[in-house]
Design an enzyme around this catalytic site. Structure first.
Site, PDB file in Angstrom:
ATOM      1  N   ASP A   1       1.191  -1.262   0.044  1.00  0.00           N
ATOM      2  CA  ASP A   1      -0.080  -0.434  -0.159  1.00  0.00           C
ATOM      3  C   ASP A   1       0.631   1.163  -0.019  1.00  0.00           C
ATOM      4  O   ASP A   1       1.780   1.431   1.111  1.00  0.00           O
ATOM      5  CB  ASP A   1      -0.896   0.453   1.364  1.00  0.00           C
TER       6      ASP A   1
ATOM      7  N   SER B   1      -6.674   4.033  -1.637  1.00  0.00           N
ATOM      8  CA  SER B   1      -7.024   3.368  -0.961  1.00  0.00           C
ATOM      9  C   SER B   1      -8.263   2.027  -1.140  1.00  0.00           C
ATOM     10  O   SER B   1      -8.316   0.952  -1.452  1.00  0.00           O
ATOM     11  CB  SER B   1      -6.501   2.804   0.443  1.00  0.00           C
TER      12      SER B   1
ATOM     13  N   ARG C   1      -3.370  15.651   5.284  1.00  0.00           N
ATOM     14  CA  ARG C   1      -2.880  13.985   5.266  1.00  0.00           C
ATOM     15  C   ARG C   1      -2.890  13.688   3.673  1.00  0.00           C
ATOM     16  O   ARG C   1      -2.199  13.443   2.861  1.00  0.00           O
ATOM     17  CB  ARG C   1      -4.148  13.586   5.778  1.00  0.00           C
TER      18      ARG C   1
ATOM     19  N   ASP D   1     -15.536   4.854   6.039  1.00  0.00           N
ATOM     20  CA  ASP D   1     -14.044   3.513   7.303  1.00  0.00           C
ATOM     21  C   ASP D   1     -13.943   5.325   7.963  1.00  0.00           C
ATOM     22  O   ASP D   1     -14.038   5.292   8.920  1.00  0.00           O
ATOM     23  CB  ASP D   1     -12.833   3.423   6.174  1.00  0.00           C
TER      24      ASP D   1
ATOM     25  N   LYS E   1      -5.641  -1.295   7.308  1.00  0.00           N
ATOM     26  CA  LYS E   1      -6.106  -1.902   6.388  1.00  0.00           C
ATOM     27  C   LYS E   1      -7.101  -3.223   6.158  1.00  0.00           C
ATOM     28  O   LYS E   1      -7.590  -3.214   4.534  1.00  0.00           O
ATOM     29  CB  LYS E   1      -5.298  -2.266   5.250  1.00  0.00           C
TER      30      LYS E   1
ATOM     31  N   ASP F   1       2.141   3.776   2.975  1.00  0.00           N
ATOM     32  CA  ASP F   1       1.146   4.822   2.598  1.00  0.00           C
ATOM     33  C   ASP F   1       0.969   5.561   4.446  1.00  0.00           C
ATOM     34  O   ASP F   1       0.748   6.767   3.930  1.00  0.00           O
ATOM     35  CB  ASP F   1      -0.616   4.050   2.178  1.00  0.00           C
TER      36      ASP F   1
ATOM     37  N   HIS G   1      -1.916   1.989  -5.431  1.00  0.00           N
ATOM     38  CA  HIS G   1      -1.827   3.624  -5.507  1.00  0.00           C
ATOM     39  C   HIS G   1      -0.149   3.918  -4.595  1.00  0.00           C
ATOM     40  O   HIS G   1       0.126   3.555  -3.741  1.00  0.00           O
ATOM     41  CB  HIS G   1      -2.620   5.333  -4.957  1.00  0.00           C
TER      42      HIS G   1
END
EC number: 5.4.2.12
Length: 508
Positions: free
Chosen positions: A9, A59, A149, A256, A331, A398, A440
């Site tokens: 990730d 994500s 972020r 999320d 994740k 990530d 990504h």
């Protein structure tokens, strides 16, 4: 085991010198695999993943596209289309909230991430909702969550100034509270953080910070040494508290990081809910969510998901293949819920294992995160039930990349590289065809020391095919995208891809 998908990730492939932690890191294992196996690159952004042109991937979208094996039109794009067509205010859920406050004389409380990052929300959607309230002749208040972020760590000042200008233009929509996403959008059960954002919205006792204007909330925060992500919940002078007769529209389109605050505001407490003793008593008001945050929430949804059918998980289950999904908690939803097309319940034969992420304020403090434990979980599984297919996520590039700490990001990449050295040989020895890729980029561009880059990137990501010793190393074709991954796994398993999967195998 027959096939394994290992998602690194945030591991992008940059072509510049802007503090690229992936290039700067010592990655002998990945380099060896890229040389030994078949190597290619994949696109992860914009129309290739169902987002507007020029929008970086993320994500949620990445894992959804991987699992669907096709481009799925994302909620972001659907909302943009509704605004462009003039249909947003007439949306059933949104017009219902407007009707409610028109009848009660209450206030429409619009809340969400105020930035143009486009990962969880877009400030233009909040602006459009304020315009809906003005057009209906009802009062609106905005509870702004600052980003830092997916955008510049200090971009909040400009975003809030834009929001204040929208309120001035329409005569409503003043900012009532400002909270950094660290508090308002926690997803790791840190309920004390979420409660602080809730307190600012409801003006409960104990809010530590107050400001004369929204912009002052972030400039005061900068003076305390906290950038946008970490702005402590602050009430704004003259702002409206959430009260009886009001209604809420939560403008975030990604689920999320919106769930915990929604639980507190909508008073959704399942029997097994553990919130560390946090107690709330919100007013009984309608809470509209822009998308479905959780299928168990009894909230009006403005843009219900159009869940893809025949996803990778569904096809594997239909062919009686067992599958293991492994990730640390940061994740976990991505390798389960999102990879399965928005399905909460596991498929037959699907086992899910979650490894707790470290309990640290930010992951630059522990760049290795829980990667060793993630690997250990798979090694234990290989020695035990040995599932047919594995999907695993290493979160480090990530999550540490989001901190903007270059040295820590290098450590994160190197930590994952070490784990690949333990994982891939074991997978190949078990007979698995392993694939290494990413959803990504992130750690491939940390900006400059003066201007850290903490967001995702537009760079391509690797796709490495590593068959077992007995397998052939077919070349990876050019022009690949995330939608091609599921068809590739089905290809090596000898399963015909469903016609709805418009991706194609990457193996030539």
């Amino acid at each position: 085991m027959q096939a394994a998908l290992v998602i690194l990730d945030g591991w992008g492939l940059g072509d510049h010198d802007r503090r690229d932690a992936v290039r700067a890191a010592d990655t002998p294992t990945f380099d060896e695999y890229a040389e030994r196996g078949a190597f290619g690159t994949l696109t992860t952004s914009g129309r290739d993943v169902g987002l507007p042109d020029g929008q970086m991937g993320n994500s949620e979208v990445g894992h959804l596209t991987i699992g669907a094996g096709r481009v799925v039109k994302q909620a972001y794009t659907r909302i943009e289309d509704a605004i462009a067509a003039g249909d947003l205010c007439g949306n059933d859920a949104i017009s219902g909230a407007l009707d409610h406050v028109a009848d009660t004389g209450g206030t429409l409380h619009v809340m969400g991430l105020v930035s143009d990052g486009g990962v969880h929300a877009d400030q233009q959607h909040i602006h459009a909702l304020v315009e809906c309230a003005a057009g209906r002749g009802v009062e609106a208040a905005v509870h702004a969550f600052t980003d830092g972020r997916d955008t510049s760590p200090t971009g909040g000042e400009d975003y809030l100034a834009d929001l204040e200008a929208v309120a001035d233009e329409h005569g409503t929509g003043d900012v009532a509270s400002v909270s950094g996403r660290y508090y308002a959008m926690d997803r790791d059960q840190n309920w004390a953080r979420t409660k602080r954002a809730y307190d600012a919205i409801t003006r409960s006792d104990g809010v530590a910070h107050h400001a004369a204007a929204a912009v002052d909330a972030v400039t005061d925060s900068y003076e305390r040494g906290d950038t946008d992500e970490f702005v402590e919940p602050t009430t704004i002078e003259g702002g409206a508290a959430l009260s009886d007769g009001d209604a809420v529209v939560f403008a975030n389109f990604r689920a999320d990081r919106a769930r915990q605050l929604t639980r507190l505001l909508a008073d959704i407490h399942p029997a097994d809910w553990d919130a560390d003793g946090i107690e709330t008593n919100p007013p009984a008001v309608p809470v509209v969510t822009m998308t479905e945050y959780d299928e168990t929430f009894d909230c009006p949804v403005a843009f219900p998901a159009a869940e893809p059918t025949d996803t990778l998980g569904a096809v594997l289950a239909a062919h009686d293949h067992t599958q293991l999904r492994v990730a640390e908690s940061e994740k976990y939803a991505h390798v389960t819920y999102f990879l399965n097309g928005g399905r909460e319940v596991a498929f037959d034969g699907e086992t899910r294992t979650i490894v707790d992420s470290p309990d640290v304020p930010t992951y630059d403090e522990q760049p290795a995160m829980s990667a060793p434990a993630v690997t250990d979980t798979v090694l234990d599984a290989l020695a035990g039930d040995d599932p047919d297919v594995l999907v695993l996520n290493y979160a480090n590039p990530d999550m540490v990349g989001h901190t903007g700490d270059f040295d820590a990001a290098i450590e994160a990449v190197e930590a994952v590289d070490r784990e690949l050295g333990r994982l891939v040989p074991a997978l190949n020895d078990a007979g698995a065809h392993a694939f290494l890729t990413a959803d990504h980029g992130n750690a491939d561009d940390l900006g400059t020391p003066a201007d850290p880059h903490t967001a995702h990137t537009f760079n391509p990501v690797p796709f490495v095919s590593l068959p077992p010793a007995s397998g052939d190393t077919a070349a990876v074709r050019d022009g690949g995208a995330l939608r091609d991954i599921a068809p590739t796994l089905l290809d090596v398993l000898g399963i015909d891809r469903p016609t709805v999967m418009t991706g194609a195998s990457l193996l030539e």
